[in-house]
Design a protein around this motif. Structure first.
Motif, PDB file in Angstrom:
ATOM      1  N   GLU A 175     -12.728   9.292  -5.682  1.00  0.00           N
ATOM      2  CA  GLU A 175     -11.856   8.957  -6.802  1.00  0.00           C
ATOM      3  C   GLU A 175     -10.403   9.126  -6.380  1.00  0.00           C
ATOM      4  N   ILE A 176     -10.139  10.162  -5.576  1.00  0.00           N
ATOM      5  CA  ILE A 176      -8.849  10.347  -4.922  1.00  0.00           C
ATOM      6  C   ILE A 176      -9.150  10.780  -3.488  1.00  0.00           C
ATOM      7  N   LEU A 177      -8.119  11.040  -2.701  1.00  0.00           N
ATOM      8  CA  LEU A 177      -8.328  11.511  -1.339  1.00  0.00           C
ATOM      9  C   LEU A 177      -9.124  12.811  -1.384  1.00  0.00           C
ATOM     10  N   SER A 178     -10.184  12.882  -0.582  1.00  0.00           N
ATOM     11  CA  SER A 178     -11.134  13.989  -0.672  1.00  0.00           C
ATOM     12  C   SER A 178     -11.657  14.364   0.700  1.00  0.00           C
ATOM     13  N   VAL A 179     -12.393  15.468   0.757  1.00  0.00           N
ATOM     14  CA  VAL A 179     -13.102  15.874   1.960  1.00  0.00           C
ATOM     15  C   VAL A 179     -14.565  16.102   1.602  1.00  0.00           C
ATOM     16  N   PRO A 195      -6.140  16.942  -4.581  1.00  0.00           N
ATOM     17  CA  PRO A 195      -5.046  16.325  -5.349  1.00  0.00           C
ATOM     18  C   PRO A 195      -3.668  16.556  -4.760  1.00  0.00           C
ATOM     19  N   GLU A 196      -3.483  17.684  -4.066  1.00  0.00           N
ATOM     20  CA  GLU A 196      -2.160  17.957  -3.505  1.00  0.00           C
ATOM     21  C   GLU A 196      -1.806  16.996  -2.374  1.00  0.00           C
ATOM     22  N   ALA A 197      -2.818  16.382  -1.759  1.00  0.00           N
ATOM     23  CA  ALA A 197      -2.574  15.444  -0.664  1.00  0.00           C
ATOM     24  C   ALA A 197      -2.853  14.010  -1.080  1.00  0.00           C
ATOM     25  N   ASN A 198      -3.042  13.757  -2.357  1.00  0.00           N
ATOM     26  CA  ASN A 198      -3.494  12.439  -2.762  1.00  0.00           C
ATOM     27  C   ASN A 198      -2.499  11.360  -2.355  1.00  0.00           C
ATOM     28  N   SER A 199      -3.051  10.245  -1.867  1.00  0.00           N
ATOM     29  CA  SER A 199      -2.247   9.092  -1.475  1.00  0.00           C
ATOM     30  C   SER A 199      -3.058   7.850  -1.768  1.00  0.00           C
ATOM     31  N   ALA A 200      -2.545   6.689  -1.407  1.00  0.00           N
ATOM     32  CA  ALA A 200      -3.296   5.452  -1.649  1.00  0.00           C
ATOM     33  C   ALA A 200      -4.658   5.530  -0.961  1.00  0.00           C
ATOM     34  N   GLY A 201      -4.673   5.922   0.314  1.00  0.00           N
ATOM     35  CA  GLY A 201      -5.927   6.173   1.011  1.00  0.00           C
ATOM     36  C   GLY A 201      -6.810   4.956   1.202  1.00  0.00           C
ATOM     37  N   LYS A 215      -4.092  23.597  13.436  1.00  0.00           N
ATOM     38  CA  LYS A 215      -4.495  23.259  12.074  1.00  0.00           C
ATOM     39  C   LYS A 215      -5.063  21.850  12.074  1.00  0.00           C
ATOM     40  N   TYR A 216      -5.669  21.464  10.971  1.00  0.00           N
ATOM     41  CA  TYR A 216      -6.204  20.117  10.825  1.00  0.00           C
ATOM     42  C   TYR A 216      -5.081  19.177  10.383  1.00  0.00           C
ATOM     43  N   VAL A 217      -5.159  17.969  10.864  1.00  0.00           N
ATOM     44  CA  VAL A 217      -4.216  16.923  10.466  1.00  0.00           C
ATOM     45  C   VAL A 217      -5.009  15.751   9.922  1.00  0.00           C
ATOM     46  N   GLY A 218      -4.531  15.186   8.821  1.00  0.00           N
ATOM     47  CA  GLY A 218      -5.144  14.006   8.240  1.00  0.00           C
ATOM     48  C   GLY A 218      -4.176  12.833   8.296  1.00  0.00           C
ATOM     49  N   ILE A 219      -4.695  11.671   8.665  1.00  0.00           N
ATOM     50  CA  ILE A 219      -3.896  10.450   8.703  1.00  0.00           C
ATOM     51  C   ILE A 219      -4.444   9.501   7.646  1.00  0.00           C
ATOM     52  N   THR A 220      -3.584   9.046   6.744  1.00  0.00           N
ATOM     53  CA  THR A 220      -4.000   8.198   5.644  1.00  0.00           C
ATOM     54  C   THR A 220      -2.929   7.134   5.411  1.00  0.00           C
ATOM     55  N   ARG A 221      -2.835   6.600   4.192  1.00  0.00           N
ATOM     56  CA  ARG A 221      -1.876   5.519   3.956  1.00  0.00           C
ATOM     57  C   ARG A 221      -1.184   5.665   2.613  1.00  0.00           C
ATOM     58  N   GLN A 222       0.088   5.256   2.626  1.00  0.00           N
ATOM     59  CA  GLN A 222       0.867   5.081   1.415  1.00  0.00           C
ATOM     60  C   GLN A 222       1.430   3.663   1.384  1.00  0.00           C
ATOM     61  N   TRP A 223       2.026   3.306   0.249  1.00  0.00           N
ATOM     62  CA  TRP A 223       2.663   2.000   0.077  1.00  0.00           C
ATOM     63  C   TRP A 223       4.073   2.212  -0.455  1.00  0.00           C
ATOM     64  N   SER A 224       5.018   1.429   0.082  1.00  0.00           N
ATOM     65  CA  SER A 224       6.378   1.491  -0.437  1.00  0.00           C
ATOM     66  C   SER A 224       7.161   0.294   0.076  1.00  0.00           C
ATOM     67  N   LYS A 225       8.132  -0.159  -0.687  1.00  0.00           N
ATOM     68  CA  LYS A 225       9.022  -1.224  -0.227  1.00  0.00           C
ATOM     69  C   LYS A 225      10.056  -0.632   0.735  1.00  0.00           C
ATOM     70  N   PRO A 226      10.553  -1.399   1.708  1.00  0.00           N
ATOM     71  CA  PRO A 226      10.238  -2.811   1.942  1.00  0.00           C
ATOM     72  C   PRO A 226       9.097  -3.028   2.931  1.00  0.00           C
ATOM     73  N   PHE A 227       8.545  -1.925   3.505  1.00  0.00           N
ATOM     74  CA  PHE A 227       7.593  -2.084   4.594  1.00  0.00           C
ATOM     75  C   PHE A 227       6.148  -2.193   4.140  1.00  0.00           C
ATOM     76  N   GLY A 228       5.884  -2.065   2.836  1.00  0.00           N
ATOM     77  CA  GLY A 228       4.513  -2.184   2.362  1.00  0.00           C
ATOM     78  C   GLY A 228       3.661  -1.024   2.833  1.00  0.00           C
ATOM     79  N   ARG A 229       2.681  -1.305   3.661  1.00  0.00           N
ATOM     80  CA  ARG A 229       1.763  -0.279   4.153  1.00  0.00           C
ATOM     81  C   ARG A 229       2.491   0.691   5.088  1.00  0.00           C
TER      82      ARG A 229
END
Length: 464
Positions: A175-179, A195-201, A215-229
């Protein structure tokens, strides 16, 4: 393999793409390594009734040293409009549209050799009235109508965690970014929302233990103008409590957007295989990036594919998405990827594919004429020095040790053929005593060659 080394998967290994250790380069340029596609590609395709559309596949591949088995978790849409059996003309005449009830799943495949793959029935999840399938988890849709389920799942085996119930970890969009956690990589517990790390995902989310950061690192995705993804980053000390995501990489312009980026740690740096979506051509290719710390990323020859697309009509002409993550073998690096024969937003058949790379061959300094690459002070003269390079016929590579005034203290016997982790032989071993108490610079003098890496001592994973 010990992943706690602060210098890489093999302590003491240095990749020359890391500009922190290259002080000067003359007549040499950093160039991408040569990726070779496997002659048996594609390794598998959308063969099962529930594999309606691989789309971007979002594959996760490991070689399990404990079980001596290759394992792949991949995420097809099991409810979708399929391209199977459609002619090129039919693809042109009928516009592809994702159905409202589109649904993604996690499927599982195994292999003894990494080339011939099997999709074993698991008996866990019902599809079309039967559990005779390799589906581990189903649910979840897409950007437009996302339902609870495993979208864009990144999965890895974590030998660091003392809890056997958390041996396998997943970083995904529910439903949101999860593990999620699993003891065997097959039977998964319910997802835990972050929820603290929630993004488009809405991409291939992937996570890993970052040894230099501990530590663990997570790579995910956000959206924003002008670059989109945009590539987004988060971190966690325990895989449960995650930081607020931040943007760490964007496309070069609005037309070329970053899509997904599987990341691994090797040779003291973090290697990123970033997918680039051309908004005009609607095609996707994979480029090479690296980072010293997972947040500052450097693109290597931006605009040039690292895993190139095939010619028009080929199984990977339209899109290439790298799997998480490369498999490092003694004689080669295996780069598994999802390929498709059509455009990103159109009809396309998807495939699981393989490309290979020489050891440490992500990128190196290439020279046709006489060239030198000089490192920062790293060599104490005590540990054996090894080097990896492609040397063409008529080419030559000599390694020098430079003193504080950059005078030559020692010189190696010349190398005249391709080597991987080959120990350097000195003309005069006694000359190394002049190094003294301070580390010395190394200088690679070469022509008709590409130099990729060097290592000190006998690091784990040596190629000899």
């Amino acid at each position: 393999m010990d992943r706690d080394s602060a210098r890489g998967l093999e302590q003491g290994r240095y990749l020359l793409l890391d500009d922190r250790i290259v002080e000067d380069a003359q007549n040499a340029e950093l160039t991408l390594g040569v990726v070779r596609k496997h002659g048996g590609n594609p390794l598998f395709g959308e063969e099962k009734p529930w594999e309606a559309r691989f789309d971007n596949l979002y594959a996760n591949v490991i070689y399990d040293d404990e079980e001596h088995l290759y394992k792949c978790w991949y995420s097809p849409f099991i409810v979708d409009n399929s391209s199977r059996g459609m002619s090129a003309r039919q693809r042109e005449e009928v516009r592809y549209r994702a159905p409202r009830n589109r649904e993604m799943a996690i499927c599982y495949a195994t292999s003894q050799d990494g080339l011939t793959w099997f999709k074993p029935d698991q008996g866990l999840v019902e599809y079309d009235g039967s559990t005779a399938n390799n589906i581990l988890w189903r649910g979840g849709g897409d950007t437009w109508a996302l339902r609870a389920g495993p979208h864009g799942s990144g999965i890895f085996k974590d030998l660091r965690d003392p809890d056997p119930a958390r041996r396998y970890k997943a970083f995904l969009k529910s439903e949101i970014l999860s593990v999620a956690f699993s003891a065997d990589g097959i039977h998964w517990e319910a997802p835990i929302a972050c929820p603290e790390a929630n993004s488009a995902g809405d991409t291939h989310n992937n996570a890993f233990w970052a040894p230099s950061l501990r530590k663990y690192v997570g790579i995910t995705r956000q959206w924003s103008k002008p670059f989109g993804r945009q590539v987004a980053w988060t971190s966690s000390p325990d895989f449960l409590n995650w930081d607020k995501t931040q943007i760490v990489l964007e496309g070069s312009d609005e037309r070329h957007q970053t899509y997904s980026m599987p990341v691994c740690f090797h040779g003291g740096v973090y290697i990123g295989l970033v997918a680039i979506h051309d908004q005009d051509a609607d095609r996707v290719w994979t480029e090479l990036t690296w980072s010293p710390d997972t947040t500052t990323w450097h693109r290597v020859v931006p605009g040039t594919p690292f895993i190139p697309n095939g010619d028009e009509g080929a199984y990977d002409w339209g899109c290439v998405y790298a799997a998480a993550c490369p498999v490092f073998l003694k004689g080669e690096i295996r780069l598994y990827y999802g390929g498709s024969d059509g455009l990103h937003t159109s009809w396309r058949n998807g495939f699981f594919c393989l490309a290979t790379l020489r050891p440490d061959g992500f990128a190196g300094y290439r020279a046709t004429e006489a060239a030198t690459v000089t490192t920062t002070p790293v060599f104490d003269g005590q540990a054996p020095l090894r080097v990896s390079a492609d040397i063409a016929e008529g080419g030559r590579l000599v390694v020098r040790v430079l003193g504080e005034e950059k005078q030559v203290l020692a010189e190696s016997h010349p190398l005249a053929s391709t080597v991987s982790d080959s120990q350097v032989r000195w003309l005069d071993d006694g000359a190394l005593e002049a190094i003294g108490s301070r580390p010395a610079r190394l200088q690679f003098a070469f022509h008709e060659a590409t130099v990729f890496s060097f290592s000190l001592g006998n690091p784990k994973g040596s190629f000899e």
